[in-house]
Design a protein around this motif. Structure first.
Motif, PDB file in Angstrom:
ATOM      1  N   ASP A  35      -4.873  22.139   7.041  1.00 49.02           N
ATOM      2  CA  ASP A  35      -6.281  21.754   6.922  1.00 49.02           C
ATOM      3  C   ASP A  35      -7.082  22.200   8.142  1.00 49.02           C
ATOM      4  O   ASP A  35      -8.260  22.570   8.024  1.00 49.02           O
ATOM      5  N   SER A  36      -6.449  22.163   9.327  1.00 50.98           N
ATOM      6  CA  SER A  36      -7.145  22.607  10.539  1.00 50.98           C
ATOM      7  C   SER A  36      -7.451  24.094  10.469  1.00 50.98           C
ATOM      8  O   SER A  36      -8.513  24.548  10.916  1.00 50.98           O
ATOM      9  N   LEU A  37      -6.528  24.876   9.899  1.00 48.07           N
ATOM     10  CA  LEU A  37      -6.779  26.299   9.701  1.00 48.07           C
ATOM     11  C   LEU A  37      -7.904  26.517   8.695  1.00 48.07           C
ATOM     12  O   LEU A  37      -8.801  27.346   8.904  1.00 48.07           O
ATOM     13  N   LEU A  38      -7.877  25.747   7.607  1.00 53.28           N
ATOM     14  CA  LEU A  38      -8.873  25.940   6.553  1.00 53.28           C
ATOM     15  C   LEU A  38     -10.263  25.463   6.973  1.00 53.28           C
ATOM     16  O   LEU A  38     -11.258  25.889   6.384  1.00 53.28           O
ATOM     17  N   LYS A  39     -10.351  24.600   7.973  1.00 48.65           N
ATOM     18  CA  LYS A  39     -11.666  24.230   8.492  1.00 48.65           C
ATOM     19  C   LYS A  39     -12.348  25.427   9.141  1.00 48.65           C
ATOM     20  O   LYS A  39     -13.579  25.530   9.146  1.00 48.65           O
ATOM     21  N   LEU A  40     -11.537  26.322   9.695  1.00 46.09           N
ATOM     22  CA  LEU A  40     -12.085  27.535  10.300  1.00 46.09           C
ATOM     23  C   LEU A  40     -12.441  28.578   9.248  1.00 46.09           C
ATOM     24  O   LEU A  40     -13.283  29.449   9.494  1.00 46.09           O
ATOM     25  N   HIS A  41     -11.780  28.486   8.089  1.00 43.34           N
ATOM     26  CA  HIS A  41     -11.998  29.467   7.020  1.00 43.34           C
ATOM     27  C   HIS A  41     -12.120  28.706   5.693  1.00 43.34           C
ATOM     28  O   HIS A  41     -11.203  28.733   4.863  1.00 43.34           O
ATOM     29  N   PRO A  42     -13.238  28.018   5.486  1.00 41.33           N
ATOM     30  CA  PRO A  42     -13.391  27.199   4.270  1.00 41.33           C
ATOM     31  C   PRO A  42     -13.215  28.030   2.997  1.00 41.33           C
ATOM     32  O   PRO A  42     -13.680  29.162   2.905  1.00 41.33           O
ATOM     33  N   ASN A  43     -12.508  27.444   2.047  1.00 45.76           N
ATOM     34  CA  ASN A  43     -12.312  28.035   0.716  1.00 45.76           C
ATOM     35  C   ASN A  43     -11.445  29.288   0.716  1.00 45.76           C
ATOM     36  O   ASN A  43     -11.368  29.987  -0.299  1.00 45.76           O
ATOM     37  N   ALA A  44     -10.802  29.590   1.836  1.00 52.52           N
ATOM     38  CA  ALA A  44      -9.888  30.736   1.846  1.00 52.52           C
ATOM     39  C   ALA A  44      -8.667  30.426   0.985  1.00 52.52           C
ATOM     40  O   ALA A  44      -8.303  29.265   0.781  1.00 52.52           O
ATOM     41  N   ARG A  45      -8.049  31.473   0.485  1.00 50.14           N
ATOM     42  CA  ARG A  45      -6.813  31.322  -0.283  1.00 50.14           C
ATOM     43  C   ARG A  45      -5.637  31.583   0.649  1.00 50.14           C
ATOM     44  O   ARG A  45      -5.606  32.589   1.357  1.00 50.14           O
ATOM     45  N   VAL A  46      -4.659  30.690   0.628  1.00 49.51           N
ATOM     46  CA  VAL A  46      -3.509  30.787   1.527  1.00 49.51           C
ATOM     47  C   VAL A  46      -2.286  31.249   0.745  1.00 49.51           C
ATOM     48  O   VAL A  46      -1.963  30.693  -0.313  1.00 49.51           O
ATOM     49  N   TYR A  47      -1.623  32.268   1.278  1.00 45.35           N
ATOM     50  CA  TYR A  47      -0.370  32.762   0.709  1.00 45.35           C
ATOM     51  C   TYR A  47       0.708  32.682   1.789  1.00 45.35           C
ATOM     52  O   TYR A  47       0.507  33.142   2.915  1.00 45.35           O
ATOM     53  N   PHE A  48       1.848  32.100   1.439  1.00 43.01           N
ATOM     54  CA  PHE A  48       2.983  32.057   2.353  1.00 43.01           C
ATOM     55  C   PHE A  48       4.002  33.121   1.956  1.00 43.01           C
ATOM     56  O   PHE A  48       4.342  33.267   0.775  1.00 43.01           O
ATOM     57  N   HIS A  49       4.492  33.839   2.943  1.00 46.54           N
ATOM     58  CA  HIS A  49       5.565  34.821   2.766  1.00 46.54           C
ATOM     59  C   HIS A  49       6.771  34.244   3.504  1.00 46.54           C
ATOM     60  O   HIS A  49       6.761  34.129   4.733  1.00 46.54           O
ATOM     61  N   VAL A  50       7.807  33.869   2.758  1.00 46.87           N
ATOM     62  CA  VAL A  50       8.828  32.955   3.266  1.00 46.87           C
ATOM     63  C   VAL A  50      10.191  33.629   3.390  1.00 46.87           C
ATOM     64  O   VAL A  50      10.770  34.090   2.406  1.00 46.87           O
ATOM     65  N   GLY A  51      10.698  33.667   4.613  1.00 48.13           N
ATOM     66  CA  GLY A  51      12.076  34.063   4.856  1.00 48.13           C
ATOM     67  C   GLY A  51      12.870  32.858   5.312  1.00 48.13           C
ATOM     68  O   GLY A  51      12.317  31.785   5.559  1.00 48.13           O
TER      69      GLY A  51
END
Length: 291
Positions: A35-51
């Motif tokens: 949420d702290s990241l998304l406050k800097l970039h409202p409404n951004a779409r988050v994708y995780f690339h997981v190893g």
């Protein structure tokens, strides 16, 4: 690689691609910062690339699936070790599928995104059926939410690798602690994988097994205990982030505690020396649970 995504929407928002190679506990700490990241970039779409190690990427995908902030997860089965060269190669691949204006970041356990404050309290988003399964577990065992105390003596799965007793509080101390807790009238829920009883007698009354449950059911159950006493594992994070008291017997890489501990931590107690006595732990229990 395998990929599942949520329905594609119009391309009027930026995408944030986050590369992670970690365990469940690391991912929980990342989600608590999202949420702290998304406050800097409202409404951004988050994708995780997981190893991760062995089947860890699949478990993390299971954890991320209900989170409506996460639009997609890519599983990187070959990205299973710490390697700066491999990390650069994977990041280059991710940037090749991003578009100008997108954000690509690498979050690793040893270089934490501490610039993003940890949300508190925080509970991972789950499906209704996950909560229903946890409630049914409590009902079958004649328990109410907030009644039982969670315990988690050892962990032998995931990133933990093979069992090594040197990593854990001695078995005889755990048994003495459990005897003390039972004299205090505690009903105990034993978390972990099957086979991680550490010699404790699970009788279904005083000690009830919550071992081997599905990941998200376990998470839901951890938010329904009164607190947790356990080893260094993701179980204490779920409980502590939700605001419940925890005691963690953390003997490997104790310098990393700062990366996971919530800022408001007066409901937590960490012991980092194997010489920690039973009396020290019971004193912490009385301070945190009997106040």
């Amino acid at each position: 690689m395998s990929l599942f995504t949520k329905p594609e929407v119009e391309r009027d928002k930026i995408d944030i691609h986050i590369l992670i190679r970690c365990g469940i506990g690391d991912t929980l700490a990342y989600l608590a910062r999202l949420d702290s990241l998304l406050k800097l970039h409202p409404n951004a779409r988050v994708y995780f690339h997981v190893g991760g190690f062995r089947k860890i990427p699949e478990m993390i995908a299971e954890l991320l699936l209900p989170d409506r902030r996460v639009y997609g997860v890519r599983l990187l089965y070959g990205y299973d070790r710490q390697s700066p060269r491999l990390e650069k190669k994977v990041l280059k691949k991710i940037r090749s599928i991003a578009v100008p204006g997108d954000i690509v970041e690498s979050w690793t356990p040893d270089e934490y995104p501490l610039r993003y404050p940890l949300q508190q309290p925080f509970m991972p988003e789950l499906f209704p059926e996950d909560h229903a399964a946890a409630d049914e577990f409590l009902r079958r065992n004649n328990l109410k939410a907030g009644e039982a105390l969670g315990i988690h003596p050892i962990t032998t799965r995931g990133n933990a690798g093979a069992f090594d007793e040197k990593r854990y509080w001695p078995q005889e101390k755990w048994h003495a602690l459990v005897d003390y807790l039972q004299r205090k009238g505690e009903r105990l829920l034993l978390f972990g994988a099957e086979g991680e009883e550490y010699g404790l007698k699970v009788d279904g009354q005083n000690i009830i097994s919550a071992q081997g449950l599905p990941l998200r059911t376990t998470i839901a159950l951890l938010t329904r205990v009164k607190g947790l006493i356990g080893t260094n594992s993701w179980c204490w994070e779920v409980t502590a982030y939700s605001g419940k008291p925890i005691i963690s017997l953390w003997f490997t890489f104790p310098q990393n505690i700062r990366l996971y501990r919530p800022e408001k931590a007066d409901h937590t107690q960490f012991f980092t020396e194997k010489s920690t006595s039973v009396e020290e732990v019971t004193a912490a229990y009385e301070r945190l649970f009997l106040r």
